[in-house]
Design a protein around this motif. Sequence first.
Motif, PDB file in Angstrom:
ATOM      1  N   UNK A   1       3.411   5.840  -5.778  1.00  0.00           N
ATOM      2  CA  UNK A   1       3.248   5.927  -7.230  1.00  0.00           C
ATOM      3  C   UNK A   1       2.080   6.846  -7.600  1.00  0.00           C
ATOM      4  N   UNK A   2       0.961   6.691  -6.897  1.00  0.00           N
ATOM      5  CA  UNK A   2      -0.224   7.507  -7.204  1.00  0.00           C
ATOM      6  C   UNK A   2       0.062   8.990  -6.970  1.00  0.00           C
ATOM      7  N   UNK A   3       0.742   9.282  -5.851  1.00  0.00           N
ATOM      8  CA  UNK A   3       0.984  10.684  -5.486  1.00  0.00           C
ATOM      9  C   UNK A   3       2.061  11.319  -6.364  1.00  0.00           C
ATOM     10  N   UNK A   4       3.159  10.595  -6.620  1.00  0.00           N
ATOM     11  CA  UNK A   4       4.321  11.229  -7.232  1.00  0.00           C
ATOM     12  C   UNK A   4       4.482  10.956  -8.727  1.00  0.00           C
ATOM     13  N   UNK A   5       3.744  10.012  -9.288  1.00  0.00           N
ATOM     14  CA  UNK A   5       3.884   9.731 -10.723  1.00  0.00           C
ATOM     15  C   UNK A   5       3.604  10.966 -11.579  1.00  0.00           C
ATOM     16  N   UNK A   6       2.603  11.788 -11.240  1.00  0.00           N
ATOM     17  CA  UNK A   6       2.382  12.994 -12.053  1.00  0.00           C
ATOM     18  C   UNK A   6       3.509  14.024 -11.937  1.00  0.00           C
ATOM     19  N   UNK A   7       4.407  13.845 -10.956  1.00  0.00           N
ATOM     20  CA  UNK A   7       5.430  14.862 -10.718  1.00  0.00           C
ATOM     21  C   UNK A   7       6.831  14.402 -11.127  1.00  0.00           C
TER      22      UNK A   7
ATOM     23  N   UNK B   1       0.835  -1.210   0.000  1.00  0.00           N
ATOM     24  CA  UNK B   1       0.000   0.000   0.000  1.00  0.00           C
ATOM     25  C   UNK B   1       0.866   1.255   0.000  1.00  0.00           C
ATOM     26  N   UNK B   2       1.927   1.243   0.791  1.00  0.00           N
ATOM     27  CA  UNK B   2       2.810   2.410   0.858  1.00  0.00           C
ATOM     28  C   UNK B   2       3.402   2.723  -0.517  1.00  0.00           C
ATOM     29  N   UNK B   3       3.898   1.706  -1.212  1.00  0.00           N
ATOM     30  CA  UNK B   3       4.545   1.946  -2.508  1.00  0.00           C
ATOM     31  C   UNK B   3       3.551   2.276  -3.605  1.00  0.00           C
TER      32      UNK B   3
END
Length: 562
Positions: A291-297, A285-287
């Motif tokens: 990915x969900x939070x930082x993939x757009x950045x 869940x952490x990883x």
Amino acid sequence: MSGFDLLLKIAGGVALLLWATRMVRTGVLRAYGSQLRRFLGSATKNTLSSFGMGIGMAGILQSSTATALLAVAFAGKGLIAIGPALAVMLGADVGSTLVVQILSLDISWLSPVLILLGFVCFTTRPTMTLRHLGRVFIGLGLMLLSLKLVVAASEPMRDSVVLQNILSALSEAPLFAVILAALITWITHSSVAMVLLIMSLSVAGVVSADLALVLVLGTNVGAGIVPMALTMSETPTARRIPMGNMLFRFAGVLILLPMMEIVTPYVAELSGADVGRQVANFHTIFNIGLAIVFLPFVGVMSRLMERALPEGMGTEDDLKPKYLDESVINTPTVAVACATREVLRLADIVEEMLRKSISVFETNDPTLLQEVSKADDQVDELHEAIKLYLTQVSVSELDEDTSARCVELISFTTNLEHIGDIIDKNLLEIANTKIKKRIEFSEQGWTELVELHRMALDQMQLAMTVFVSGDVDIARQLIAGKEKFRNMEQRGGDKHLDRLREGRIESIESSALHIDMIRDLKRINSHLTSVAYPILDASGELRESRLRVRPHSEGRPAKANT
């Protein structure tokens, strides 16, 4: 059971777990390494495909670090941009959790099956790929066995008052627990093994669920430190990837750590009473959350890393070309002159490798062996750079002489790269065997090998002279040297056989190494003399065939049997 015996059993189980993880990774890379590299290069065109490739690569290799190193290698050669490479890393972080998920299931019964299957594949050797897969199966079986050993050895620790006090202190200082887990992960170089260890200790009741989840956060920080440490000597471009990934992980831990009292009950509700399942699920869940939070950045992080690690930063990287001036590519004559200087630099490196290789045999020095082997990385890098540079030059409209010179440069460069590979992968392997098995050549045999090596060095000097000057007489001298080398090789082979017939112990023990070394020096000589053939052919100095013409052979009817 004494405390020492207990710790020894746990340490043995952990060591087996680390070794098994390495076996799996090594087996997969040897079986499918080239295909994985090709897939990585072709599936990194956009962020989502890069993320998916990272998941698959880490799931197969059972290591986000191995995936990171592949991405770094591609970025260092300019084959993948920093943004997609960071997406690969985020995917690799998720992919490595899938391994933990599978191994968290109660499948310990598979251990003997996998070990037996791996043994059969490894020993029967129907193909090299199946042999490497046998290594993978054995590694997986040993991983399951090691987890069972760690759980069994850890159970008595539940009653230790001293340990409970230590763990209680860690529970009250989560930041220190994160630092400790990160340090252990960095030392072991395996986040998968570390998470599995935490899971095993929690299943045995040694570590509480709350502390186990905090330790998982520390493991993720440590997993980011490992590729950073392994790529410190790389170019700034390559180092941007592990540093950017580390910042993603660190930010995620900083955000989540103060919220662990809120998060832990939700993880328990999602996973049930099984503490091992809670650890595995939280890690995943952490990883996924990262990915969900930082993939757009990833694009923002890429630009940030370019500012933090500019190209001019640090000392000059010897692996990079010095003379390939991109600004003169549209002036083919000047560009070819630049390429010629770089090829001569490459030739100097290969000559030094060849010169030092005999010293490795003479001194049995493993440090010198590693030094010579490392130089082959520089040879490969320069070979690739020269080829790409000359390919760009060839795009322009070239006159006949310049075009022919480009072909000669590429041909000589390729031969030098082959010589580097022969030294690294063949001669040094022979030297390594000699060192490990403490084999010594006979005095006469060693003298013959030294003479052949000296002859190869002389040929190297001639080849470089021919390459620069194009002189026909020196080219003929180089070809004559090849004939002389062949005669020396044949005489040496005959003398070696004579020593074997006489039953000399040193000759018998070193026979395979002696013959292989002669073969490799002969191959090196063949690559060197190839530079002379285009020059001699252009001047009409070569015959169309080396076969002797038989008189009256054409049109002669076959004799009838009598």
